[in-house]
Each structure stands twice: as C-alpha cells, then as structure tokens.
Design a protein around this motif. Structure first.
Motif, PDB file in Angstrom:
ATOM      1  N   ALA A  34       0.624  -1.316   0.097  1.00  0.00           N
ATOM      2  CA  ALA A  34       0.030  -0.204   0.018  1.00  0.00           C
ATOM      3  C   ALA A  34       0.865   1.058   0.099  1.00  0.00           C
ATOM      4  N   ILE A  35       2.119   1.122   0.762  1.00  0.00           N
ATOM      5  CA  ILE A  35       2.832   2.341   0.744  1.00  0.00           C
ATOM      6  C   ILE A  35       3.648   2.536  -0.455  1.00  0.00           C
ATOM      7  N   GLU A  36       3.904   1.377  -1.008  1.00  0.00           N
ATOM      8  CA  GLU A  36       4.800   1.346  -2.355  1.00  0.00           C
ATOM      9  C   GLU A  36       3.887   1.941  -3.587  1.00  0.00           C
ATOM     10  N   GLU A  37       2.615   1.741  -3.429  1.00  0.00           N
ATOM     11  CA  GLU A  37       1.626   2.107  -4.391  1.00  0.00           C
ATOM     12  C   GLU A  37       1.398   3.802  -4.421  1.00  0.00           C
ATOM     13  N   ILE A  38       1.301   4.065  -3.104  1.00  0.00           N
ATOM     14  CA  ILE A  38       1.145   5.455  -2.681  1.00  0.00           C
ATOM     15  C   ILE A  38       2.597   6.428  -3.287  1.00  0.00           C
ATOM     16  N   GLY A  39       3.665   5.713  -2.987  1.00  0.00           N
ATOM     17  CA  GLY A  39       5.060   6.005  -3.368  1.00  0.00           C
ATOM     18  C   GLY A  39       4.957   6.361  -5.041  1.00  0.00           C
ATOM     19  N   ARG A  40       4.599   5.115  -5.631  1.00  0.00           N
ATOM     20  CA  ARG A  40       4.308   5.157  -7.329  1.00  0.00           C
ATOM     21  C   ARG A  40       3.680   6.578  -7.539  1.00  0.00           C
ATOM     22  N   LYS A  41       2.324   6.765  -6.903  1.00  0.00           N
ATOM     23  CA  LYS A  41       1.576   7.802  -7.256  1.00  0.00           C
ATOM     24  C   LYS A  41       2.289   9.212  -7.139  1.00  0.00           C
ATOM     25  N   LEU A  42       2.959   9.169  -5.870  1.00  0.00           N
ATOM     26  CA  LEU A  42       3.687  10.351  -5.748  1.00  0.00           C
ATOM     27  C   LEU A  42       4.847  10.629  -6.799  1.00  0.00           C
ATOM     28  N   GLY A  43       5.463   9.764  -7.043  1.00  0.00           N
ATOM     29  CA  GLY A  43       6.373   9.858  -8.155  1.00  0.00           C
ATOM     30  C   GLY A  43       5.792  10.112  -9.636  1.00  0.00           C
ATOM     31  N   GLY A  44       4.393   9.825  -9.791  1.00  0.00           N
ATOM     32  CA  GLY A  44       3.660  10.039 -10.957  1.00  0.00           C
ATOM     33  C   GLY A  44       2.840  11.085 -11.047  1.00  0.00           C
ATOM     34  N   ASP A  45       3.195  12.161  -9.996  1.00  0.00           N
ATOM     35  CA  ASP A  45       2.702  13.284 -10.007  1.00  0.00           C
ATOM     36  C   ASP A  45       1.199  13.285  -9.872  1.00  0.00           C
ATOM     37  N   GLU A  46       0.658  12.102  -9.186  1.00  0.00           N
ATOM     38  CA  GLU A  46      -0.956  12.181  -9.031  1.00  0.00           C
ATOM     39  C   GLU A  46      -1.362  12.721  -7.844  1.00  0.00           C
ATOM     40  N   PHE A  47      -0.366  13.461  -7.009  1.00  0.00           N
ATOM     41  CA  PHE A  47      -0.633  14.185  -5.915  1.00  0.00           C
ATOM     42  C   PHE A  47      -0.249  15.479  -6.074  1.00  0.00           C
ATOM     43  N   ALA A 163      10.611   5.391  11.682  1.00  0.00           N
ATOM     44  CA  ALA A 163       9.641   4.922  10.833  1.00  0.00           C
ATOM     45  C   ALA A 163       9.543   6.111   9.809  1.00  0.00           C
ATOM     46  N   LEU A 164       9.562   7.287  10.016  1.00  0.00           N
ATOM     47  CA  LEU A 164       9.595   8.180   8.860  1.00  0.00           C
ATOM     48  C   LEU A 164      10.825   8.210   7.903  1.00  0.00           C
ATOM     49  N   ARG A 165      12.011   8.242   8.521  1.00  0.00           N
ATOM     50  CA  ARG A 165      13.057   7.729   7.403  1.00  0.00           C
ATOM     51  C   ARG A 165      12.797   6.494   6.585  1.00  0.00           C
ATOM     52  N   TRP A 166      12.009   5.418   7.206  1.00  0.00           N
ATOM     53  CA  TRP A 166      11.833   4.487   6.122  1.00  0.00           C
ATOM     54  C   TRP A 166      10.768   4.901   5.169  1.00  0.00           C
ATOM     55  N   LEU A 167       9.814   5.618   5.497  1.00  0.00           N
ATOM     56  CA  LEU A 167       9.001   6.301   4.650  1.00  0.00           C
ATOM     57  C   LEU A 167       9.633   7.017   3.674  1.00  0.00           C
ATOM     58  N   ALA A 168      10.636   7.880   3.973  1.00  0.00           N
ATOM     59  CA  ALA A 168      11.266   8.903   2.978  1.00  0.00           C
ATOM     60  C   ALA A 168      12.164   7.917   1.848  1.00  0.00           C
ATOM     61  N   SER A 169      12.634   6.915   2.508  1.00  0.00           N
ATOM     62  CA  SER A 169      13.539   6.034   1.752  1.00  0.00           C
ATOM     63  C   SER A 169      12.552   5.378   0.641  1.00  0.00           C
ATOM     64  N   ILE A 170      11.128   4.919   1.001  1.00  0.00           N
ATOM     65  CA  ILE A 170      10.381   4.249  -0.132  1.00  0.00           C
ATOM     66  C   ILE A 170       9.838   5.506  -0.968  1.00  0.00           C
ATOM     67  N   PHE A 171       9.670   6.668  -0.481  1.00  0.00           N
ATOM     68  CA  PHE A 171       9.407   7.687  -1.506  1.00  0.00           C
ATOM     69  C   PHE A 171      10.167   8.117  -2.416  1.00  0.00           C
ATOM     70  N   ALA A 172      11.602   7.979  -1.913  1.00  0.00           N
ATOM     71  CA  ALA A 172      12.777   8.617  -2.748  1.00  0.00           C
ATOM     72  C   ALA A 172      13.052   7.356  -3.750  1.00  0.00           C
ATOM     73  N   GLY A 173      12.728   6.107  -3.654  1.00  0.00           N
ATOM     74  CA  GLY A 173      13.053   5.051  -4.310  1.00  0.00           C
ATOM     75  C   GLY A 173      14.434   4.628  -3.927  1.00  0.00           C
ATOM     76  N   ASP A 174      14.734   4.772  -2.971  1.00  0.00           N
ATOM     77  CA  ASP A 174      16.086   4.283  -2.094  1.00  0.00           C
ATOM     78  C   ASP A 174      16.154   2.850  -2.005  1.00  0.00           C
ATOM     79  N   ASP A 175      17.278   2.051  -1.726  1.00  0.00           N
ATOM     80  CA  ASP A 175      17.657   0.700  -1.650  1.00  0.00           C
ATOM     81  C   ASP A 175      16.960   0.546  -0.044  1.00  0.00           C
ATOM     82  N   THR A 176      15.861   0.022   0.260  1.00  0.00           N
ATOM     83  CA  THR A 176      15.265  -0.247   1.488  1.00  0.00           C
ATOM     84  C   THR A 176      16.334  -1.314   2.588  1.00  0.00           C
ATOM     85  N   ASN A 177      16.988  -2.144   1.866  1.00  0.00           N
ATOM     86  CA  ASN A 177      17.689  -2.853   2.445  1.00  0.00           C
ATOM     87  C   ASN A 177      19.013  -2.038   3.033  1.00  0.00           C
ATOM     88  N   GLY A 178      19.397  -1.109   2.383  1.00  0.00           N
ATOM     89  CA  GLY A 178      20.447  -0.244   2.751  1.00  0.00           C
ATOM     90  C   GLY A 178      19.961   0.648   3.859  1.00  0.00           C
TER      91      GLY A 178
END
Length: 348
Positions: A34-47, A163-178
């Motif tokens: 669900a967060i990945e989908e929101i991140g995709r929408k954010l990257g696609g300028d849907e917000f 938790a917010l750093r994790w969210l920022a990482s997803i939104f930025a498309g970073d390597d979450t394992n890193g």
C-alpha cells in the motif's frame, strides 16, 4: 544539587529503553504494498501536494521528511493538526497525500482529522498502536512498536523518526535494505551514549547551575531535535526553553542573552554547519554560556557518534534528554512527572 535517586523514575526507564524500542521498530519495518503504491502515485505526480501533520514531538519529527520531499521536487506542506482541521481543511482533497504522525493515534486533533477527511486525501499514518483510530483508518500505517510509554515522549519519538526515515526511503526509491542496515547501525550508537547516562546527567547539572532560560537552536534536519528538545524540557522540568532556527535566534532573541541564559547549538549538516559554528564562537567570545552538540564536540555529553546524516536526528535528541535529567537533579524533582498535562491530549 541532590543525588540521582529523585530522577530514577518511569521517564528515565523509558529513556534507557530506547535501544530496545528502536530494535523492535526496525524489526517490524516491511515493504508495504500500500505504501509502495502511494509512493508510485507520488512519483507519477498524482498528488498536488503532501501534507505533513502531527502535534508536539510528532510534528517536529516530520522536519527531515519535509526536506526529503522538497529535494524530490514535491510540494510538502507542514502544518500542525489543530491548524489543519480548523484553518486548512481545504487541503484535504483527492489529490492530496497526508502523512500523519501521532504516537497514541487517538489524540483529539487526530481523531477530528480522520472525521474531516472521510477518505478524501490518501493517508499514511505513523503511530505506536495498530488498533488506534489512526492505525485502523489510514490507507497505510507504519506501526512503531515502541511499547508502552509512561510519561513524556522519548522512545516513541525516536521510533517515529526511524519510521519516517523508512517512509522517506520508499518515497525516494532508495534501496530499502541499505536503509535498514543504516538504521540497525544506529542502535548500538544509542546504547553507547546512554551507557554513560549518569556521567552525562551530572555534567549537564553542573553546566546548568544558575540558568533561568534556555534556547535550543539549529538548522535543517536538526529542527526536529530543536523543537522536540525545547518541548521536552518544558514538559519534563517545568523549565523555560525555546526552540527555533539558528537564523531566527538572531532576529530578536539574542537581546535576551545574560548570565542566566543558556544556548544549545546543534552542529547539524555540513551545508550550514559553519554558520552554526560561527554563532557558537560569537557567543563564547561574548561570555554566553552555551553548548555545541555535534560529532566534533570536546565533551562526551555533547559528542555525537558519526552516523549517516539521515539518522542524525535520532542521536541529537539524546543530549536534550540528558539535559532534562540534569535540570531535574538541580531542582530535586522527578523528571517527566505530569502535574497538569496527560499522556494523551483529549481536549482541544
């Protein structure tokens, strides 16, 4: 100044429990579709915009995410939940993403926000309780799992930061394992600092003898610790402290400097560190009592370990917590004991 027995209450136990809370939070972080989908929408300028909201330390914890979103070219709007529901509810549209932080997930302002939104804006919640209104009504929720907290926010705050750093990482498309590896490395750093809590407490108690007013200043991501640190001092010690940006401090508050004033300055990121250092040197030359919190501080209670800059806010709050203990020792009172407030704010 009395002994330390008076401060060894529930608040101190929560402070010392922060490494465990961080481990539990980090262990529970998963890539949520669900967060990945929101991140995709954010990257696609849907917000059209991203609204970042919370109250108290939950609000201050949003400063680093606010900067990340700006660097990604998004349009973040950071606003306290009370102001959002009463004056900026027009922002809650189908093309708005809301990131809401509430440790309890059920504060009066957060419950009102959920009622007002009615599934209009996409909502990502960050809370310590999965079964809270914020946890159950968010489109996607990150549960921090910091455990029960007795009084003033400490372990729930640092857990919200990761938790917010994790969210920022997803939104930025970073390597979450890193990102997870970086987070895991922070835990022993927190443990190392807290291991010497008694020495830190005594050092701050001596530094703060005779102090009547305190200013906490910094820039960039350090604004999280600036705001939360000053708030925690007021709430824990009933002591006057104000947090603001280093630049804002020059626009008026400097006129208050006297022998009873203490200024805490965060070194912060390399981009503005020399500006902060210049202020510190200037204050020292003028005989103002002050402290420099950073990796290069000469004093153990002020020195931060070298970690990834994105997670520096987790370390920055620790000296502020030690300051609350030092002030309490000087006043011979239990730090963090509520006399007027409650853990969960239920009245606007």
């Amino acid at each position: 100044m009395s002994g330390l027995t008076i401060i060894e209450g529930p608040y101190l136990r929560d402070i010392l429990d922060q490494p465990r809370a961080l481990r539990e939070t980090i262990a529970g972080l998963k890539v949520d579709p669900a967060i990945e989908e929101i991140g995709r929408k954010l990257g696609g300028d849907e917000f059209d915009r991203v609204v970042l909201t919370g109250m108290g330390s939950s609000y201050h914890a949003l400063h680093p995410l606010n900067l990340v979103l700006g660097q990604l070219g998004r349009t973040p709007v950071m606003v306290e939940t009370s102001e959002l529901i009463h004056y900026q509810a027009h922002l809650l549209t189908l093309r708005t993403l809301v990131v809401a932080v509430s440790q309890s997930g059920r504060s009066v302002e957060m419950v009102r926000l959920l009622e007002l939104n009615r599934k209009q804006a996409a909502l990502v919640g960050v809370t310590n309780y999965a079964d809270s209104p914020l946890g159950t009504e968010s489109e996607a929720a990150i549960v921090t799992r910091a455990g029960e907290e007795s009084t003033v926010s400490c372990k729930t705050y640092v857990s919200s930061l990761v938790a917010l750093r994790w969210l920022a990482s997803i939104f930025a498309g970073d390597d979450t394992n890193g990102t997870l590896s970086e987070m895991e490395a922070v835990v022993p750093a927190v443990e190392g600092y807290l291991r010497d809590w008694k020495d830190h407490c005594w050092s701050f108690a001596k530094r703060l003898e005779g102090i009547e007013h305190m200013f906490v200043v910094g820039r960039g991501t350090s604004l999280a610790a600036v705001g939360t640190g000053a708030l925690t001092i007021k709430e824990s010690d009933h002591f006057h402290a104000e947090g603001m940006s280093s630049a804002a401090f020059r626009h008026g508050p400097m006129e208050m400097l006297n022998e009873g004033t203490f200024v805490v300055i965060f070194a912060g990121d390399s981009k503005t560190r020399e500006l902060n250092r210049g202020m510190y040197r200037e204050l020292k030359e003028r005989g103002v009592r002050c402290a420099w919190i950073g990796e290069d501080s000469e004093d153990a209670e002020l020195r931060l370990p070298t970690i990834t800059p994105a997670l520096r806010p987790v370390m920055e709050i620790l000296p502020m917590q030690m300051i609350t203990l030092g002030l309490a020792a000087n006043a011979n009172r239990e730090a963090g004991k509520f006399e007027h407030a409650t853990k969960i704010t239920t009245v606007e």
